[in-house]
Design a protein around this motif. Sequence first.
Motif, PDB file in Angstrom:
ATOM      1  N   GLY A 259      -5.084 -32.749 -53.916  1.00  0.00           N
ATOM      2  CA  GLY A 259      -5.861 -31.524 -53.777  1.00  0.00           C
ATOM      3  C   GLY A 259      -7.337 -31.725 -54.083  1.00  0.00           C
ATOM      4  N   ASP A 260      -7.650 -32.666 -54.990  1.00  0.00           N
ATOM      5  CA  ASP A 260      -9.057 -32.909 -55.325  1.00  0.00           C
ATOM      6  C   ASP A 260      -9.811 -33.538 -54.158  1.00  0.00           C
ATOM      7  OD1 ASP A 260      -9.127 -32.108 -58.199  1.00  0.00           O
ATOM      8  OD2 ASP A 260      -7.493 -33.569 -58.262  1.00  0.00           O
ATOM      9  N   PHE A 261      -9.103 -34.311 -53.342  1.00  0.00           N
ATOM     10  CA  PHE A 261      -9.738 -34.893 -52.156  1.00  0.00           C
ATOM     11  C   PHE A 261     -10.085 -33.785 -51.157  1.00  0.00           C
ATOM     12  CE2 PHE A 261      -7.721 -38.380 -54.196  1.00  0.00           C
ATOM     13  CZ  PHE A 261      -8.446 -39.507 -53.861  1.00  0.00           C
ATOM     14  N   ASP A 262      -9.182 -32.800 -51.061  1.00  0.00           N
ATOM     15  CA  ASP A 262      -9.423 -31.680 -50.145  1.00  0.00           C
ATOM     16  C   ASP A 262     -10.652 -30.892 -50.593  1.00  0.00           C
ATOM     17  OD1 ASP A 262      -6.952 -32.666 -49.435  1.00  0.00           O
ATOM     18  OD2 ASP A 262      -5.829 -30.964 -50.243  1.00  0.00           O
ATOM     19  N   VAL A 263     -10.746 -30.664 -51.917  1.00  0.00           N
ATOM     20  CA  VAL A 263     -11.896 -29.938 -52.462  1.00  0.00           C
ATOM     21  C   VAL A 263     -13.170 -30.747 -52.224  1.00  0.00           C
ATOM     22  CG1 VAL A 263     -12.963 -29.093 -54.600  1.00  0.00           C
ATOM     23  CG2 VAL A 263     -10.521 -28.696 -54.179  1.00  0.00           C
ATOM     24  N   GLY A 264     -13.089 -32.066 -52.444  1.00  0.00           N
ATOM     25  CA  GLY A 264     -14.254 -32.938 -52.235  1.00  0.00           C
ATOM     26  C   GLY A 264     -14.748 -32.864 -50.793  1.00  0.00           C
ATOM     27  N   VAL A 265     -13.829 -32.916 -49.841  1.00  0.00           N
ATOM     28  CA  VAL A 265     -14.204 -32.830 -48.426  1.00  0.00           C
ATOM     29  C   VAL A 265     -14.751 -31.430 -48.124  1.00  0.00           C
ATOM     30  CG1 VAL A 265     -13.385 -32.916 -46.035  1.00  0.00           C
ATOM     31  CG2 VAL A 265     -12.557 -34.595 -47.696  1.00  0.00           C
ATOM     32  N   GLY A 266     -14.111 -30.404 -48.687  1.00  0.00           N
ATOM     33  CA  GLY A 266     -14.568 -29.023 -48.491  1.00  0.00           C
ATOM     34  C   GLY A 266     -16.025 -28.859 -48.914  1.00  0.00           C
ATOM     35  N   ARG A 267     -16.377 -29.394 -50.089  1.00  0.00           N
ATOM     36  CA  ARG A 267     -17.758 -29.291 -50.592  1.00  0.00           C
ATOM     37  C   ARG A 267     -18.725 -30.045 -49.681  1.00  0.00           C
ATOM     38  NH1 ARG A 267     -15.519 -26.029 -52.193  1.00  0.00           N
ATOM     39  NH2 ARG A 267     -14.713 -25.528 -54.260  1.00  0.00           N
ATOM     40  N   PHE A 268     -18.288 -31.201 -49.180  1.00  0.00           N
ATOM     41  CA  PHE A 268     -19.125 -31.995 -48.275  1.00  0.00           C
ATOM     42  C   PHE A 268     -19.395 -31.202 -46.993  1.00  0.00           C
ATOM     43  CE2 PHE A 268     -20.004 -35.169 -45.049  1.00  0.00           C
ATOM     44  CZ  PHE A 268     -20.777 -36.115 -45.704  1.00  0.00           C
ATOM     45  N   LEU A 269     -18.357 -30.566 -46.453  1.00  0.00           N
ATOM     46  CA  LEU A 269     -18.508 -29.783 -45.210  1.00  0.00           C
ATOM     47  C   LEU A 269     -19.416 -28.573 -45.435  1.00  0.00           C
ATOM     48  CD1 LEU A 269     -14.788 -29.782 -43.961  1.00  0.00           C
ATOM     49  CD2 LEU A 269     -16.681 -31.137 -43.023  1.00  0.00           C
ATOM     50  N   GLU A 270     -19.300 -27.980 -46.629  1.00  0.00           N
ATOM     51  CA  GLU A 270     -20.140 -26.822 -46.959  1.00  0.00           C
ATOM     52  C   GLU A 270     -21.616 -27.174 -46.828  1.00  0.00           C
ATOM     53  OE1 GLU A 270     -19.991 -24.359 -50.736  1.00  0.00           O
ATOM     54  OE2 GLU A 270     -17.989 -25.266 -50.673  1.00  0.00           O
ATOM     55  N   GLY A 300     -10.403 -29.414 -45.119  1.00  0.00           N
ATOM     56  CA  GLY A 300     -10.567 -30.733 -45.729  1.00  0.00           C
ATOM     57  C   GLY A 300      -9.248 -31.485 -45.790  1.00  0.00           C
ATOM     58  N   GLU A 301      -8.160 -30.804 -46.124  1.00  0.00           N
ATOM     59  CA  GLU A 301      -6.861 -31.478 -46.214  1.00  0.00           C
ATOM     60  C   GLU A 301      -6.446 -32.001 -44.838  1.00  0.00           C
ATOM     61  OE1 GLU A 301      -3.413 -29.241 -47.566  1.00  0.00           O
ATOM     62  OE2 GLU A 301      -2.317 -31.120 -47.940  1.00  0.00           O
ATOM     63  N   ARG A 302      -6.641 -31.187 -43.805  1.00  0.00           N
ATOM     64  CA  ARG A 302      -6.260 -31.649 -42.457  1.00  0.00           C
ATOM     65  C   ARG A 302      -7.070 -32.868 -42.049  1.00  0.00           C
ATOM     66  NH1 ARG A 302      -5.180 -26.649 -38.459  1.00  0.00           N
ATOM     67  NH2 ARG A 302      -4.446 -25.134 -39.979  1.00  0.00           N
ATOM     68  N   GLU A 321     -17.609 -15.732 -39.841  1.00  0.00           N
ATOM     69  CA  GLU A 321     -17.440 -14.314 -40.144  1.00  0.00           C
ATOM     70  C   GLU A 321     -17.541 -13.456 -38.874  1.00  0.00           C
ATOM     71  OE1 GLU A 321     -19.998 -13.184 -43.289  1.00  0.00           O
ATOM     72  OE2 GLU A 321     -18.855 -11.374 -43.770  1.00  0.00           O
ATOM     73  N   ASP A 322     -18.438 -13.891 -37.922  1.00  0.00           N
ATOM     74  CA  ASP A 322     -18.625 -13.128 -36.675  1.00  0.00           C
ATOM     75  C   ASP A 322     -17.599 -13.514 -35.611  1.00  0.00           C
ATOM     76  OD1 ASP A 322     -19.348 -15.625 -35.749  1.00  0.00           O
ATOM     77  OD2 ASP A 322     -21.461 -15.149 -35.430  1.00  0.00           O
ATOM     78  N   CYS A 323     -16.552 -14.238 -36.005  1.00  0.00           N
ATOM     79  CA  CYS A 323     -15.445 -14.666 -35.155  1.00  0.00           C
ATOM     80  C   CYS A 323     -15.790 -15.801 -34.188  1.00  0.00           C
ATOM     81  CB  CYS A 323     -14.812 -13.492 -34.390  1.00  0.00           C
ATOM     82  SG  CYS A 323     -14.151 -12.223 -35.493  1.00  0.00           S
ATOM     83  N   GLY A 324     -16.981 -16.351 -34.289  1.00  0.00           N
ATOM     84  CA  GLY A 324     -17.310 -17.531 -33.477  1.00  0.00           C
ATOM     85  C   GLY A 324     -16.631 -18.757 -34.059  1.00  0.00           C
ATOM     86  N   GLU A 325     -16.210 -19.694 -33.169  1.00  0.00           N
ATOM     87  CA  GLU A 325     -15.549 -20.913 -33.652  1.00  0.00           C
ATOM     88  C   GLU A 325     -16.568 -22.010 -33.926  1.00  0.00           C
ATOM     89  OE1 GLU A 325     -10.952 -21.588 -32.521  1.00  0.00           O
ATOM     90  OE2 GLU A 325     -12.448 -22.471 -31.191  1.00  0.00           O
ATOM     91  N   VAL A 326     -16.326 -22.751 -34.985  1.00  0.00           N
ATOM     92  CA  VAL A 326     -17.196 -23.878 -35.308  1.00  0.00           C
ATOM     93  C   VAL A 326     -16.333 -25.132 -35.293  1.00  0.00           C
ATOM     94  CG1 VAL A 326     -18.723 -24.885 -37.046  1.00  0.00           C
ATOM     95  CG2 VAL A 326     -18.498 -22.391 -36.867  1.00  0.00           C
ATOM     96  N   GLU A 327     -16.793 -26.172 -34.551  1.00  0.00           N
ATOM     97  CA  GLU A 327     -16.065 -27.432 -34.636  1.00  0.00           C
ATOM     98  C   GLU A 327     -16.763 -28.323 -35.651  1.00  0.00           C
ATOM     99  OE1 GLU A 327     -13.541 -29.776 -31.774  1.00  0.00           O
ATOM    100  OE2 GLU A 327     -15.456 -30.825 -31.598  1.00  0.00           O
ATOM    101  N   MET A 328     -16.011 -28.761 -36.638  1.00  0.00           N
ATOM    102  CA  MET A 328     -16.582 -29.620 -37.681  1.00  0.00           C
ATOM    103  C   MET A 328     -16.076 -31.037 -37.490  1.00  0.00           C
ATOM    104  SD  MET A 328     -16.403 -27.251 -41.053  1.00  0.00           S
ATOM    105  CE  MET A 328     -17.516 -25.845 -41.186  1.00  0.00           C
ATOM    106  N   GLU A 329     -16.933 -31.996 -37.823  1.00  0.00           N
ATOM    107  CA  GLU A 329     -16.578 -33.415 -37.694  1.00  0.00           C
ATOM    108  C   GLU A 329     -16.785 -34.125 -39.017  1.00  0.00           C
ATOM    109  OE1 GLU A 329     -17.850 -34.549 -33.115  1.00  0.00           O
ATOM    110  OE2 GLU A 329     -18.834 -35.499 -34.830  1.00  0.00           O
ATOM    111  N   LEU A 330     -15.916 -35.062 -39.276  1.00  0.00           N
ATOM    112  CA  LEU A 330     -16.086 -35.874 -40.482  1.00  0.00           C
ATOM    113  C   LEU A 330     -15.729 -37.316 -40.130  1.00  0.00           C
ATOM    114  CD1 LEU A 330     -16.576 -35.547 -43.667  1.00  0.00           C
ATOM    115  CD2 LEU A 330     -14.095 -35.767 -43.843  1.00  0.00           C
ATOM    116  N   GLU A 334     -18.277 -40.894 -43.953  1.00  0.00           N
ATOM    117  CA  GLU A 334     -18.646 -39.675 -44.695  1.00  0.00           C
ATOM    118  C   GLU A 334     -17.547 -39.307 -45.684  1.00  0.00           C
ATOM    119  OE1 GLU A 334     -21.193 -36.862 -41.729  1.00  0.00           O
ATOM    120  OE2 GLU A 334     -19.117 -37.252 -41.107  1.00  0.00           O
ATOM    121  N   PHE A 335     -16.295 -39.454 -45.223  1.00  0.00           N
ATOM    122  CA  PHE A 335     -15.154 -39.153 -46.091  1.00  0.00           C
ATOM    123  C   PHE A 335     -15.210 -40.017 -47.346  1.00  0.00           C
ATOM    124  CE2 PHE A 335     -10.668 -40.195 -47.237  1.00  0.00           C
ATOM    125  CZ  PHE A 335     -10.290 -38.934 -47.701  1.00  0.00           C
ATOM    126  N   GLU A 336     -15.447 -41.323 -47.122  1.00  0.00           N
ATOM    127  CA  GLU A 336     -15.443 -42.238 -48.271  1.00  0.00           C
ATOM    128  C   GLU A 336     -16.587 -41.940 -49.229  1.00  0.00           C
ATOM    129  OE1 GLU A 336     -14.856 -46.087 -46.404  1.00  0.00           O
ATOM    130  OE2 GLU A 336     -12.798 -45.495 -45.876  1.00  0.00           O
TER     131      GLU A 336
END
Length: 411
Positions: A259-270, A300-302, A321-330, A334-336
């Motif tokens: 779970g900490d890896f997921d949080v780490g990736v989440g913060r990076f994406l933010e 992040g987990e996915r 929030e406005d229902c538009g889709e965002v494609e994120m890449e990692l 970057e993960f490491e």
Amino acid sequence: MAFLPLLGLLLVLVPTLLAYSGFRGRASVVGIDLGTTFSVVAVRASQGGIGAVEVIRDPATGSPIVPSAVYYPPSPSLPPRVGAAARQLIRSEPRAVIYNAKRFIGKPAEDATVAPQAAKQAFPVVPAPPGVAFELPNGTRVSPERVGADVVKHLLSLAALHLGHDRISAAVIAVPAKFNRAQREATADAFRSAGLRVARVLEEPTAAALAYGLDKRADVSHVLVYDFGGGTLDVAVLHVSEGYVEVIGSEGDEQLGGGDFDVGVGRFLEEKYEGDVGGRGECGGEEVLYCTRADLVGVGERMKIALSEGAEVARERCVREDCGEVEMELARGEFEEAVGPLLDRAAAPIGAVLEQLGLRAADIDEVVMVGGTSRMPQVRERVREAAEKERLNTSIDPDVTVAYGCASVID
Ligand SMILES: Nc1ncnc2c1ncn2[C@@H]1O[C@H](COP(=O)(O)OP(=O)(O)O)[C@@H](O)[C@H]1O
Ligand SMILES: *[C@@H]1O[C@H](CO)[C@@H](O)[C@H](O)[C@H]1NC(C)=O
Ligand SMILES: *[C@@H]1O[C@H](CO)[C@@H](O)[C@H](O)[C@H]1NC(C)=O
């Protein structure tokens, strides 16, 4: 000449008499890993100490790992729902779906780990001497043992489906090496209230070593079991001698998990997608992942899993929030970068347990990898380095190794 009809009569009569007297063949024993987040049940194909171990899949999901979650409906006339069906209800019925019960089982309310863990749960955890209980929305309290028993009953129903009969009399079970007497007893009680005899209690790292048959190898005397799950990291060293396996030392990090890896990736994406991160809109059903701080952990987990399964770049979508889709890449690099400090912490307990025991890496004969997070190539790399091994024991699915080991000692 008269014996032929007699033989015919016997052939008809004997099975009828046996059925009449209630003889329906031998009862089965199962191996069960009652885990914090997932549980697994396994059997021996033909009992008598020979058949191959079979890990049972839940036909509803096709997966052998069953979420250790129970949904208690408000009315007593409805049965609890267990596993994937319960987990689906966590968002809509957060106080009626109980999970993480293993973190509380056999512990008094005053135990130092209880309050911080209780604060993380969506359901109230209340003192109920000698332990704690979970309070349901209708005011009823359920004990961790009751939740465990309900999970076990569900696993038994899967085993019965697989075996074609429901004569299951006993279980070989596993408990964490660090469980004390009260925790072991409470766990065994959960199995007994599900109607089973507890045939044998193994420690989880021991079960993992037995899954690989390391107790039968004359050339093995020390095994390191590296168990990296969703919430904790446990490293144990076992001594193996003449078929006898004993945990001689353990180290770990109770605050480090997948779970900490997921949080780490989440913060990076933010940071990377700063402009897109915001609140939750009204853009569809329960399953939508929004580009919120909280949902980016799920994104992040996915991504983590995609990269660990070999992708060079992970791509996932979230909804603004406005229902538009965002494609994120990692990208892998970057993960490491995002999780580097976690990887350092993941290796630390190996050196620590060797030092504790006065052993060198060369004294370890085999390394067994357990738990979902042990699939990460970067984690395996760090373990190979720290244990100075070229190869690790990874051929059994790390989610089912413990249940596999439990079933492998059924005779
Ligand atoms: N292929 C994978 N790569 C990386 N992490 C994975 C993979 N599969 C599962 N995980 C992670 O494993 C963790 C669950 O570990 P598991 O051993 O099943 O749980 P627990 O020990 O908490 O019961 C989760 O954090 C999940 O994201
Ligand atoms: C509350 O729910 C639980 C779990 O489903 C049930 O066992 C209990 O009987 C219910 N209590 C009342 C008062 O309805
Ligand atoms: C892992 O376990 C198997 C037994 O299943 C064993 O034969 C093998 O040598 C072990 N070690 C490695 C490094 O694969």
